[in-house]
Scaffold this active site. Structure first.
Site, short mmCIF file in Angstrom:
data_model
loop_
_atom_site.label_atom_id
_atom_site.label_comp_id
_atom_site.label_asym_id
_atom_site.label_seq_id
_atom_site.Cartn_x
_atom_site.Cartn_y
_atom_site.Cartn_z
N HIS A 297 43.14 46.24 38.39
CA HIS A 297 42.74 47.65 38.49
C HIS A 297 41.85 48.06 37.33
CE1 HIS A 297 45.53 49.24 35.34
NE2 HIS A 297 46.31 48.24 35.72
N CYS A 316 49.98 43.73 34.91
CA CYS A 316 48.81 43.78 35.77
C CYS A 316 47.55 43.48 34.96
CB CYS A 316 48.69 45.15 36.44
SG CYS A 316 49.96 45.44 37.70
#
Length: 392
Positions: A297, A316
């Site tokens: 992201h 992440c």
């Protein structure tokens, strides 16, 4: 006939060359950052490991002491020069052959350039100063580096990347993502990966969807340890940043109040952040199905990409240029950069399926041979090189 261990040659494991990039793409390739590019085979890593074992016969560590920098003079400077010459980072004095020999005990510009080359090859801050981290890397013996190369040769061998396909590879210790198309690097960018306490795992999966202007449903671990205390302390600020309480069963969304916070604390609800400029995931999210709930992201904290060591996330992978990756993955579906930018700046979440679902490999490689035939090393940020016995 095989070339020497520091030369290009031998059937390549991965045929990666830097593609002619657009000006936008070029801005994401740092001049001092060496991209993964392991165009060498596992055999070349093993050959280089053997060369390092030979170097070990002449290796002498630098005597312990303070930082060495340009202008310093003494026996430790001479030790530094000799060690960098052994590793072929020191190329000798610049200028004509008839130039007088300079004092090898003085830290001059030629030695500074050698230190920079060594730092660049080892994933350190490129300063030209033999600081604490650089001296620690220099203190690692050639025998230890040979073991590191043998271990990583086994890792590359097991990876078995496709030769003529489009895929994405993220090398965690190098903090870097590359998009490979037809054996060439089409896109290259920096990443932020998981902290040692929240490690980014190895995985082989696919990029199935891209979500523009995403919402963020807060994982339980982050909810309890970080966001609930903030919500209790200043619910108004959390509301302004787009956070709402969402019940697990009904999916009903409610403002942050003492009652709804109690439900979240009790395990009946969580927090969800709405789409918008304050969203923690930024403007773009890449869905990669996996059991660990890992995804790629955007991030609001662009300043993190100025750091050399970037193990800072909850697991992440944060991307330096997510809109560029979205463009490269969707351009065959009729998307141009303008359309990507419009979707990324939209008010509502937009979920787009990526045709072909390209493979993504998240790997942990601390050594490889670069396109110039030089051994590259990266810090073992998760201490995984020590967890697995080295091959004999």
């Amino acid at each position: 006939m095989a070339n020497g261990p520091f030369q290009l040659g031998i059937a390549a494991l991965i045929s990666l060359v830097i593609a002619s990039a657009s000006p936008l793409n070029a801005s994401f390739t740092g001049q001092t950052d060496v991209i993964i590019e392991p165009i060498s085979s596992t055999q070349q890593l093993r050959d280089t490991a053997q060369a390092y074992r030979v170097l070990a016969k002449n290796w002498r560590p630098i005597a312990q002491g303070k930082t060495l920098q340009p202008g310093d003079k003494g026996p430790r400077v001479l030790q530094l020069r000799n060690l960098l010459a052994l590793y072929k980072d020191f190329h000798g004095q610049p200028g004509p052959l008839s130039a007088p020999q300079k004092d090898p005990r003085r830290f001059d510009s030629a030695l500074q350039a050698a230190v920079e080359r060594f730092q660049e090859r080892h994933g350190l801050n490129v300063t030209g100063i033999a600081d604490e981290d650089t001296l620690a890397a220099l203190a690692v013996s050639p025998m230890e580096r040979a073991q590191q190369m043998e271990l990583n040769a086994s890792r590359w061998e097991k990876l078995k990347l496709p030769e003529d396909d489009r895929y994405v590879i993220v090398n965690v210790p190098d903090y870097r993502l590359q998009l490979i198309e037809d054996g060439s690097v089409a896109l290259d960018m920096k990443t932020v990966v998981g902290k040692s306490s929240t490690r980014t795992p190895d995985m082989r999966t696919r990029i199935t969807n891209i979500v523009f202007s995403p919402t963020w449903t807060v994982p339980r671990s982050i909810l309890v340890t970080e966001l609930l205390p903030k919500a209790r302390h200043n619910p108004t600020a959390m509301h302004k940043r787009g956070y709402r309480v969402v019940q697990y069963r009904s999916g009903k969304s409610s403002p942050i109040t003492e009652e709804t916070i109690a439900k979240a604390a009790g395990g009946h609800a969580t927090l969800r952040q709405l789409s918008g400029p304050e969203n923690t995931l930024g403007k773009v999210k890449f869905v990669i199905p996996n059991k660990q709930a890992i995804f790629l992201h955007d991030t609001q904290a662009q300043s993190l990409f100025k750091l050399r060591q970037r193990a800072l996330s909850h697991g992440c992978v944060r991307l330096q240029a997510p809109e560029e990756l979205a463009y490269f993955l969707l351009r065959d579906q009729g998307w141009d950069r303008t359309r990507v930018a419009q979707a990324a700046n939209g008010h509502d979440a937009l979920n787009v399926k990526v045709k072909g679902s390209p493979r993504i490999y998240i790997v942990y490689m601390t050594a490889w041979i670069d396109r110039d035939g030089r051994p590259q090393f990266r810090p073992d940020i998760y201490h995984r090189d020590k967890e697995i016995p080295y091959p004999n």
